[in-house]
Design an enzyme around this catalytic site. Sequence first.
Site, PDB file in Angstrom:
ATOM      1  N   LYS A  11       0.824  -1.215   0.000  1.00 14.43           N
ATOM      2  CA  LYS A  11       0.000   0.000   0.000  1.00 14.43           C
ATOM      3  C   LYS A  11       0.862   1.270   0.000  1.00 14.43           C
ATOM      4  O   LYS A  11       2.059   1.215   0.299  1.00 14.43           O
ATOM      5  CB  LYS A  11      -0.941  -0.039   1.208  1.00 14.43           C
ATOM      6  CG  LYS A  11      -1.902  -1.233   1.171  1.00 14.43           C
ATOM      7  CD  LYS A  11      -2.915  -1.171   2.312  1.00 14.43           C
ATOM      8  CE  LYS A  11      -3.845  -2.381   2.268  1.00 14.43           C
ATOM      9  NZ  LYS A  11      -4.905  -2.288   3.312  1.00 14.43           N
ATOM     10  N   TYR A  51     -12.449  -2.141  -4.067  1.00 12.15           N
ATOM     11  CA  TYR A  51     -12.953  -2.275  -2.692  1.00 12.15           C
ATOM     12  C   TYR A  51     -14.481  -2.192  -2.612  1.00 12.15           C
ATOM     13  O   TYR A  51     -15.017  -1.897  -1.545  1.00 12.15           O
ATOM     14  CB  TYR A  51     -12.318  -1.214  -1.796  1.00 12.15           C
ATOM     15  CG  TYR A  51     -10.897  -1.548  -1.381  1.00 12.15           C
ATOM     16  CD1 TYR A  51     -10.639  -2.591  -0.481  1.00 12.15           C
ATOM     17  CD2 TYR A  51      -9.808  -0.834  -1.857  1.00 12.15           C
ATOM     18  CE1 TYR A  51      -9.353  -2.901  -0.085  1.00 12.15           C
ATOM     19  CE2 TYR A  51      -8.510  -1.135  -1.466  1.00 12.15           C
ATOM     20  CZ  TYR A  51      -8.291  -2.170  -0.576  1.00 12.15           C
ATOM     21  OH  TYR A  51      -7.020  -2.477  -0.177  1.00 12.15           O
ATOM     22  N   PHE A  59     -15.373   3.360   6.756  1.00 14.80           N
ATOM     23  CA  PHE A  59     -14.016   3.726   6.349  1.00 14.80           C
ATOM     24  C   PHE A  59     -13.811   3.703   4.834  1.00 14.80           C
ATOM     25  O   PHE A  59     -12.704   3.963   4.353  1.00 14.80           O
ATOM     26  CB  PHE A  59     -12.982   2.815   7.032  1.00 14.80           C
ATOM     27  CG  PHE A  59     -13.154   1.335   6.752  1.00 14.80           C
ATOM     28  CD1 PHE A  59     -12.659   0.762   5.581  1.00 14.80           C
ATOM     29  CD2 PHE A  59     -13.796   0.510   7.671  1.00 14.80           C
ATOM     30  CE1 PHE A  59     -12.812  -0.593   5.317  1.00 14.80           C
ATOM     31  CE2 PHE A  59     -13.954  -0.850   7.409  1.00 14.80           C
ATOM     32  CZ  PHE A  59     -13.458  -1.395   6.234  1.00 14.80           C
ATOM     33  N   THR A  93      -5.441  -7.275  10.685  1.00 16.12           N
ATOM     34  CA  THR A  93      -5.659  -6.033   9.938  1.00 16.12           C
ATOM     35  C   THR A  93      -4.974  -4.839  10.595  1.00 16.12           C
ATOM     36  O   THR A  93      -4.354  -4.022   9.914  1.00 16.12           O
ATOM     37  CB  THR A  93      -7.180  -5.762   9.828  1.00 16.12           C
ATOM     38  OG1 THR A  93      -7.799  -6.905   9.232  1.00 16.12           O
ATOM     39  CG2 THR A  93      -7.464  -4.540   8.978  1.00 16.12           C
ATOM     40  N   ASN A 114      -1.758  -0.279   6.627  1.00 20.33           N
ATOM     41  CA  ASN A 114      -1.278  -1.515   7.254  1.00 20.33           C
ATOM     42  C   ASN A 114      -0.383  -2.327   6.312  1.00 20.33           C
ATOM     43  O   ASN A 114      -0.400  -3.551   6.320  1.00 20.33           O
ATOM     44  CB  ASN A 114      -2.465  -2.336   7.771  1.00 20.33           C
ATOM     45  CG  ASN A 114      -3.488  -2.641   6.678  1.00 20.33           C
ATOM     46  OD1 ASN A 114      -3.328  -2.218   5.539  1.00 20.33           O
ATOM     47  ND2 ASN A 114      -4.524  -3.382   7.023  1.00 20.33           N
ATOM     48  N   HIS A 117      -2.177  -5.502   1.325  1.00 23.61           N
ATOM     49  CA  HIS A 117      -3.467  -6.165   1.131  1.00 23.61           C
ATOM     50  C   HIS A 117      -3.228  -7.663   0.990  1.00 23.61           C
ATOM     51  O   HIS A 117      -2.181  -8.091   0.508  1.00 23.61           O
ATOM     52  CB  HIS A 117      -4.124  -5.645  -0.155  1.00 23.61           C
ATOM     53  CG  HIS A 117      -5.334  -6.437  -0.562  1.00 23.61           C
ATOM     54  ND1 HIS A 117      -6.564  -6.253   0.012  1.00 23.61           N
ATOM     55  CD2 HIS A 117      -5.484  -7.453  -1.477  1.00 23.61           C
ATOM     56  CE1 HIS A 117      -7.430  -7.111  -0.521  1.00 23.61           C
ATOM     57  NE2 HIS A 117      -6.807  -7.845  -1.427  1.00 23.61           N
ATOM     58  N   GLU A 128      -9.710 -10.757  -7.808  1.00 25.52           N
ATOM     59  CA  GLU A 128      -8.700  -9.703  -7.631  1.00 25.52           C
ATOM     60  C   GLU A 128      -7.523  -9.876  -8.591  1.00 25.52           C
ATOM     61  O   GLU A 128      -7.000  -8.885  -9.121  1.00 25.52           O
ATOM     62  CB  GLU A 128      -8.225  -9.683  -6.174  1.00 25.52           C
ATOM     63  CG  GLU A 128      -9.320  -9.216  -5.225  1.00 25.52           C
ATOM     64  CD  GLU A 128      -8.922  -9.260  -3.755  1.00 25.52           C
ATOM     65  OE1 GLU A 128      -9.763  -8.907  -2.910  1.00 25.52           O
ATOM     66  OE2 GLU A 128      -7.767  -9.628  -3.443  1.00 25.52           O
TER      67      GLU A 128
HETATM   68  P1  ADP Z   1      -8.119  -6.865   5.606  1.00 25.54           P
HETATM   69  O1  ADP Z   1      -7.265  -5.953   4.743  1.00 25.54           O
HETATM   70  O2  ADP Z   1      -7.363  -7.397   6.787  1.00 25.54           O
HETATM   71  O3  ADP Z   1      -8.804  -7.956   4.812  1.00 25.54           O
HETATM   72  P2  ADP Z   1     -10.680  -5.479   5.616  1.00 25.54           P
HETATM   73  O4  ADP Z   1     -10.959  -6.197   4.346  1.00 25.54           O
HETATM   74  O5  ADP Z   1     -11.688  -5.556   6.711  1.00 25.54           O
HETATM   75  O6  ADP Z   1      -9.275  -5.931   6.233  1.00 25.54           O
HETATM   76  O7  ADP Z   1     -10.447  -3.943   5.318  1.00 25.54           O
HETATM   77  C1  ADP Z   1      -9.807  -3.518   4.131  1.00 25.54           C
HETATM   78  C2  ADP Z   1      -8.833  -2.415   4.481  1.00 25.54           C
HETATM   79  O8  ADP Z   1      -9.561  -1.280   4.956  1.00 25.54           O
HETATM   80  C3  ADP Z   1      -7.853  -2.731   5.621  1.00 25.54           C
HETATM   81  O9  ADP Z   1      -6.728  -3.457   5.181  1.00 25.54           O
HETATM   82  C4  ADP Z   1      -7.492  -1.356   6.099  1.00 25.54           C
HETATM   83  O10 ADP Z   1      -6.539  -0.721   5.228  1.00 25.54           O
HETATM   84  C5  ADP Z   1      -8.812  -0.613   5.968  1.00 25.54           C
HETATM   85  N1  ADP Z   1      -9.615  -0.658   7.200  1.00 25.54           N
HETATM   86  C6  ADP Z   1     -10.243  -1.730   7.730  1.00 25.54           C
HETATM   87  N2  ADP Z   1     -10.911  -1.411   8.844  1.00 25.54           N
HETATM   88  C7  ADP Z   1     -10.695  -0.075   9.048  1.00 25.54           C
HETATM   89  C8  ADP Z   1     -11.110   0.876  10.031  1.00 25.54           C
HETATM   90  N3  ADP Z   1     -11.902   0.514  11.053  1.00 25.54           N
HETATM   91  N4  ADP Z   1     -10.680   2.145   9.905  1.00 25.54           N
HETATM   92  C9  ADP Z   1      -9.907   2.520   8.861  1.00 25.54           C
HETATM   93  N5  ADP Z   1      -9.478   1.683   7.888  1.00 25.54           N
HETATM   94  C10 ADP Z   1      -9.853   0.399   7.981  1.00 25.54           C
HETATM   95 MG    MG Z   2     -10.153  -7.753   3.258  1.00 24.84          MG
END
Ligand code: ADP
Ligand code: MG
Length: 143
Positions: A11, A51, A59, A93, A114, A117, A128
């Site tokens: 990212k 997304y 978010f 996450t 974070n 992805h 994807e």
């Molecule tokens: P993951 O990437 O672990 O699969 P999700 O699919 O739930 O997590 O979320 C997609 C992305 O959205 C996360 O990797 C993170 O960058 C962002 N994200 C998730 N939850 C939050 C939140 N509560 N606040 C801000 N950004 C978030």
């Molecule tokens: Mg995800």
Amino acid sequence: MAGNITLTMVKPVAYSKNTSGKILARITEAGFWLVAARTMQLSLVQAKKFYAVHKDRPFFNDLVEFMSSGPILVAMLEKENAVEDYRLLIGKTNPAEAADGTIRHDFGTNLQANAVHGSDSDENAIIECDFFFSKSERFYRPG
Ligand code: ADP
Ligand code: MG
């Protein structure tokens, strides 16, 4: 084939810190094969499409703005049990909750930034990978 591929992105913040190479090394050292990869910048429209499953989450707008804010490295990875094994390699996450030694713990900045992805299911991994890479851009593990 199904069950053996996953998609990752380094990212924007992790990319701007020049950690893409270290992250790729973690990935290949863990036994993943690099099927395809490129650096690029997502448009806002592309980020919203990628997304779309999160479009009703609070978010969503911040996430798609962030993901289109700068260059990323996107890669298709191959390994037995790729989706699950890659989720284990990257950790939870939120980098603050991710275990020591995971990619998100070691390279993540905050919940949004974070580091990487990772696809969440075999079905989504296929969708994807198709989003980013044509068949002619894919080079599978020899043998
Ligand atoms: P993951 O990437 O672990 O699969 P999700 O699919 O739930 O997590 O979320 C997609 C992305 O959205 C996360 O990797 C993170 O960058 C962002 N994200 C998730 N939850 C939050 C939140 N509560 N606040 C801000 N950004 C978030
Ligand atoms: Mg995800």
